[in-house]
Scaffold this active site. Structure first.
Site, PDB file in Angstrom:
ATOM      1  N   GLU A 120      87.344  41.756  20.390  1.00 55.28           N
ATOM      2  CA  GLU A 120      87.038  43.022  20.809  1.00 55.28           C
ATOM      3  C   GLU A 120      87.449  44.102  19.839  1.00 55.28           C
ATOM      4  O   GLU A 120      86.852  44.967  19.306  1.00 55.28           O
ATOM      5  CB  GLU A 120      87.693  43.356  22.057  1.00 55.28           C
ATOM      6  CG  GLU A 120      86.899  42.830  23.356  1.00 55.28           C
ATOM      7  CD  GLU A 120      87.277  41.337  23.770  1.00 55.28           C
ATOM      8  OE1 GLU A 120      86.507  40.881  24.692  1.00 55.28           O
ATOM      9  OE2 GLU A 120      87.994  40.702  22.906  1.00 55.28           O
ATOM     10  N   HIS A 169      88.764  41.991  36.524  1.00 49.32           N
ATOM     11  CA  HIS A 169      87.197  42.391  36.265  1.00 49.32           C
ATOM     12  C   HIS A 169      86.897  43.474  37.363  1.00 49.32           C
ATOM     13  O   HIS A 169      85.750  43.491  37.473  1.00 49.32           O
ATOM     14  CB  HIS A 169      86.487  41.081  36.748  1.00 49.32           C
ATOM     15  CG  HIS A 169      86.555  40.054  36.018  1.00 49.32           C
ATOM     16  ND1 HIS A 169      87.659  38.868  35.898  1.00 49.32           N
ATOM     17  CD2 HIS A 169      85.875  39.498  34.909  1.00 49.32           C
ATOM     18  CE1 HIS A 169      87.437  38.082  34.826  1.00 49.32           C
ATOM     19  NE2 HIS A 169      86.552  38.358  34.386  1.00 49.32           N
TER      20      HIS A 169
END
Length: 669
Positions: A408, A475
């Site tokens: 990322e 999440h």
């Protein structure tokens, strides 16, 4: 030290010598100024000049370099104005960063030098982005990024090399191994015998050279450059050198064994090259003295110009104005012509889902901007975790729709590197939760780069966010408030398909870094009408969703739908609903009007209570709209806990479970 001139003429050798000597003499003057208190800090590159000078001269002048603290030779070899450099080091407005940055934390697009940040490692990925731009344009160019030996321990080093290797990017990664990371010796930094050995782990070639031999550095980088272009691959170069001064002057050198100084002083890059030129009769001692005297006069003259500069007078309006890049005139005209403030009724087409709006915005933007690149995990053939980019790779090709490794930080850095070469990019976080792995690149690199040295960061980061789907703590987070405290970022969060499309197109068109939050639970649960052609919803403008008389609810994202659902169940209460849509910058004018509408304000969001955007809105209303209030400003938010997995626990966690209580309490005033 053995020098091999190969085909270099006497004039070329003298040119290299002059470029090597100048940064040494400037540094010697800077150390005097430091002792006099005329500059505040200095990171010395004395003893390492051959690396910066040799590598810079080996590149083309229009090839990007990502230097570090000790690479003065990069700046001088690119012929940057010395008086402006002196002004930069003094913090003067007429330097290269308007007094906003220190020493070498600045860049210059005109000189193809990218300003570093103190975190060091993130700089490497920007070279990936530049190289990717060259690859996409089929240009015969490379980029070069420096790292210290200490920086090779950072995850960003691994990520940048991994992406460059996987994508076959023409990047030269150059390690300046001077034996110490501040005071920590290399024996306490890594266990491999040589840092260049790491190249093999990425499937790339590498070489270890004498970094104090300017001709060896020059010849090596020149050859490596040709290799990278010919083979379309990255390369790792380890330059062995020594730092003759402290990490910075205040730290001193007591931690360094004195015998190391005795050893390395014999390999001083300037003195050794001088002796070689004298021995080869390329220069005489008189000519060397004349060159030195000429540089001394030049330095004193340029320094005096810097001393004569006007003192800094802060301009608050200018400081605030320079946080964000402005859109080009042509694009601003397009934006205004294609801006839609409210949904237009569409009767000849069926309603489309929230997820369809995002897909349509991306597709139309890819068609409009041929220099737009999409990057993310599994977004190509698979279409992404939520299938938003399904079919894109067939239409736009794998060069522009790129699967990424789980890197990322480097992916976001690559996106910023693309911006240096005027590319746009959209990076998809598979889940907003995972953005923590790229947090540094966002808040320290993307957000600050325009304010620091005028370089736009034309990057959108898509953030699938929110709970309510039983996905647990990693999440389901609502982390938008993390970024609303960072000047230079823009944060948008649509609640309807119409706004989802218009805000995403606006974000892509905007030259600033935009975090685009999209609630996962809305993807396929809500539908609406929106124009088929491209259009923008203006960033920074809230929308009145529903007029009401009793209580004003200020919300965004899922909170808008909670409010509408509550209104349907409680028709006896008239709720005035304002959808913020943009969280940074906030639409304060719309907030004030919404407060005035009812005098009672509830701020609702899915994010946890403490430190959420609701706290900022409440504080602003209390400070600026006090006379309009008939009750205290209230907040309704989720519990200050991680998001639980069990669906009953998650319902209890969500702000919606406390909405009725909050409204009734506010109504009672």
């Amino acid at each position: 030290m053995n020098f091999f001139r190969k085909e270099l003429s006497n004039d070329e050798l003298i040119y290299i010598y002059r470029n090597l000597l100048l940064p040494r003499m400037i540094e010697e003057k800077m150390l005097v100024l430091l002792r006099q208190g005329r500059i505040s800090k200095w990171f010395s590159g004395i003893g390492q000049e051959a690396i910066a000078v040799g590598s810079t001269l080996a590149l083309q002048k229009n090839e990007w370099i990502m230097p570090l603290h000790r690479n003065l030779g990069v700046f001088t070899s690119r012929q940057m104005s010395l008086q402006k450099l002196f002004m930069q080091w003094q913090g003067n407005k007429d330097g290269y960063s308007k007094g906003r940055e220190r020493s070498f934390h600045f860049g210059s697009k005109a000189h193809h030098i990218c300003g570093m940040i103190s975190h060091l490692g993130p700089q490497l990925a920007l070279a990936d982005g530049v190289a990717l731009a060259h690859q996409l344009r089929k240009e015969q160019k490379v980029s070069l990024a420096y790292s210290g030996d200490g920086g090779t321990s950072e995850g960003d080093f691994h990520e940048a090399l991994n992406i460059a290797a996987v994508w076959d990017l023409p990047v030269i990664f150059l390690i300046e191994n001077n034996g110490y990371g501040l005071s920590t010796p290399v024996s306490e930094q890594y266990r491999c015998q040589n840092l260049v050995d790491k190249a093999r782990g990425y499937g790339m070639e590498g070489v270890r050279i004498n970094g104090n031999n300017v001709l060896e550095v020059y010849d090596t980088i020149k050859g490596v450059r040709e290799y990278c272009i010919r083979n379309r691959k990255p390369y790792l170069v380890e330059c062995m050198t020594f730092r003759m001064r402290g990490h910075e002057e205040a730290s001193g050198t007591k931690y360094v064994p004195q015998e190391l100084f005795k050893k390395w002083v014999q390999q001083d890059p300037v003195r050794s090259f001088e002796q070689y030129l004298l021995a080869e009769k390329v220069l005489t001692q008189t000519e060397i003295t004349n060159i030195r005297n000429g540089f001394k006069d030049y330095i004193e003259e340029e320094l005096q110009h810097a001393f004569d500069a006007q003192p800094m007078i802060p301009d608050t309006a200018e400081e605030l104005r320079d946080v964000y890049a402005k859109q080009s005139v042509i694009h601003s005209q397009w934006s205004l012509a294609n801006r839609v403030d409210e949904p237009e009724p569409v009767t000849d087409e069926p309603a489309k889902r929230f997820i369809d709006a995002i897909t349509e915005a991306l597709k139309q933007s890819m068609e409009k901007h041929t220099h737009l690149v999409l990057m993310g995990q599994d977004i190509a053939e698979y279409g992404g975790a939520f299938k938003i980019t399904e079919g894109f790779v067939e239409q736009f090709g794998k060069e522009r729709v790129r699967n990424t490794p789980l890197c990322e930080s480097a992916v976001i850095g690559t996106a910023l590197g693309l911006s240096l070469e005027a590319f746009k990019s959209v990076v998809e976080m598979q889940f907003a939760d995972f953005v923590t792995m790229g947090f540094n690149q966002i808040v320290n690199n993307l957000a600050k780069i325009y304010y620091r040295w005028g370089q736009p960061a034309d990057v959108v980061i898509r953030m699938p966010t929110g709970g309510g789907v039983g996905a647990g703590p990693f999440h389901s987070q609502s982390n938008e408030a993390w970024f609303t405290h960072v000047p230079g970022l823009k944060v948008v969060y649509p609640s309807s398909p119409h706004d989802a499309k218009g805000l995403l197109i606006a974000a892509i068109n905007d030259p600033n870094p935009v975090l685009y939050f999209e609630h996962k639970a809305l993807y396929r649960s809500i539908s609406g009408h929106f124009p088929g052609q491209p259009y923008e919803v203006e960033i920074g403008k809230a929308r009145v969703v529903q007029q009401g008389e009793d209580i004003t609810v200020i919300s965004y994202g899922m909170g808008v739908h909670w409010t509408l659902h509550y209104q349907q169940q409680h028709p006896e209460i008239s709720l005035h609903l304002l959808d913020l849509r943009t969280l940074l910058p906030l639409d304060y004018e719309a907030i004030r009007k919404a407060v005035k509408q009812t005098g009672k304000v509830l701020i609702l969001h899915e994010d946890t209570l403490t430190g959420g955007i609701g706290a900022e809105v409440a504080a602003w209303v209390g400070e600026h709209c006090y006379e309009l209030l008939d009750a205290p400003v209230m907040r309704c938010a989720s519990l200050d806990t991680p998001v639980p997995f069990n669906t009953e626990l998650e319902k209890n966690f969500m702000a919606e479970s406390r909405l009725d209580e909050c409204i009734k309490k506010l109504e009672a005033y």
